[in-house]
Design a protein around this motif. Structure first.
Motif, PDB file in Angstrom:
ATOM      1  N   GLU A  80       0.841  -1.226  -0.164  1.00 18.49           N
ATOM      2  CA  GLU A  80      -0.142  -0.004  -0.035  1.00 18.49           C
ATOM      3  C   GLU A  80       1.061   1.112   0.191  1.00 18.49           C
ATOM      4  OE1 GLU A  80      -3.581   0.968   0.108  1.00 18.49           O
ATOM      5  OE2 GLU A  80      -2.558   2.578  -0.209  1.00 18.49           O
ATOM      6  N   ASP A  81       0.528   2.057  -1.100  1.00 20.00           N
ATOM      7  CA  ASP A  81       1.562   3.259  -1.038  1.00 20.00           C
ATOM      8  C   ASP A  81       1.190   4.537  -0.310  1.00 20.00           C
ATOM      9  OD1 ASP A  81      -0.683   3.321  -2.835  1.00 20.00           O
ATOM     10  OD2 ASP A  81       0.559   5.097  -3.873  1.00 20.00           O
ATOM     11  N   ASP A 120      -2.942  -3.473  -2.667  1.00 14.15           N
ATOM     12  CA  ASP A 120      -3.422  -2.044  -3.064  1.00 14.15           C
ATOM     13  C   ASP A 120      -3.256  -2.299  -4.981  1.00 14.15           C
ATOM     14  OD1 ASP A 120      -4.735   0.493  -3.649  1.00 14.15           O
ATOM     15  OD2 ASP A 120      -2.614   1.413  -3.599  1.00 14.15           O
ATOM     16  N   GLY A 137      -3.877   0.474  -7.145  1.00 14.32           N
ATOM     17  CA  GLY A 137      -3.024   1.737  -7.634  1.00 14.32           C
ATOM     18  C   GLY A 137      -1.451   1.983  -6.951  1.00 14.32           C
TER      19      GLY A 137
HETATM   20 CA    CA Z   1      -2.604   3.506  -3.923  1.00 21.75          CA
END
Ligand code: CA
Length: 218
Positions: free
Chosen positions: A7-8, A51, A53
């Motif tokens: 997850e970014d 995630d 994206g």
């Molecule tokens: Ca993301």
């Protein structure tokens, strides 16, 4: 049980890491698709929370590549509320489940337990062995109907051994699953936890295979 979280978003990643650790998982958190792809080629995880994206390599690519390599661990994808097509694409690409953001940590933990349970080939939520019963959701262990108090590590260790009853788990498998990359374990930490489990549950339950690892018979 060891989870790879990819997850970014720093706030969400931090919140999920803390929340999942509180429910007893070992969590390794990576923030981009490329490092996740590398980690999946060298490490073993019980579950991946992914995630879609992500910087460097998209979550969908990470998913595709893991399944192309024949990796079978459960993968749960996190999708944005407005990206309805992502759920279908993700499930068709080999994801096992999805959650739409914003994420509710209790729901995520429950789904994580269910996915891990099913991947271990078990439909019933309770793990039992003779008079011993372990409930992963309630985080409770009973022996002949009596509650047994276990530390978080002891509980995880017992759960892993029961999930793999009849198979030998090596020291490094157990240590990776207990600690992830975080806190390096003391060299004798595993023995100490096993010792405590034997004191609480009886010396017969867990067998040591010298130089190899530990097992609970089926
Ligand atoms: Ca993301």
């Amino acid at each position: 049980m060891r989870i790879l979280l990819v997850e970014d978003d720093p706030q969400l990643g931090d919140g999920l890491t803390v929340g999942l650790r509180q429910t007893g998982f070992a969590v390794d958190w990576l923030r981009d698709g490329h490092s996740a792809n590398l980690a999946l080629q060298s490490e073993t995880f019980d579950l991946v929370i992914l995630d879609l994206g992500l910087p460097k390599l998209s979550g969908m690519d990470v998913l595709h590549q893991a399944r192309q390599r024949g990796q079978a661990m459960p993968i749960l994808i996190l999708t944005a509320r407005d990206a309805t097509g992502d759920k279908v694409l993700g499930l068709d690409a080999g994801a096992d489940d999805y959650l739409v953001k914003p994420i509710d940590i209790d729901e995520l933990s429950a789904r994580a337990r269910a996915l891990i349970r099913r991947s271990a080939g078990r439909a019933a939520p309770l793990l039992t062995h003779g008079e011993l019963a372990l409930d992963p959701a309630a985080r409770r262990v009973t022996l002949a109907g009596q509650n047994v108090e276990l530390s978080t590590r002891e509980f995880s260790l017992l759960q892993m051994l029961l999930e793999s009853a009849g198979r030998v788990l090596t020291r490094s498998q157990l240590e990776q699953s207990l600690y992830g990359w975080r806190d390096e374990p003391d060299s004798n930490a595993l023995e100490v936890h096993i010792h405590h489990l034997r004191k609480k549950l009886g010396s017969e339950l867990i067998r040591t295979l010298r130089g190899v690892g530990y097992t609970i018979s089926k």
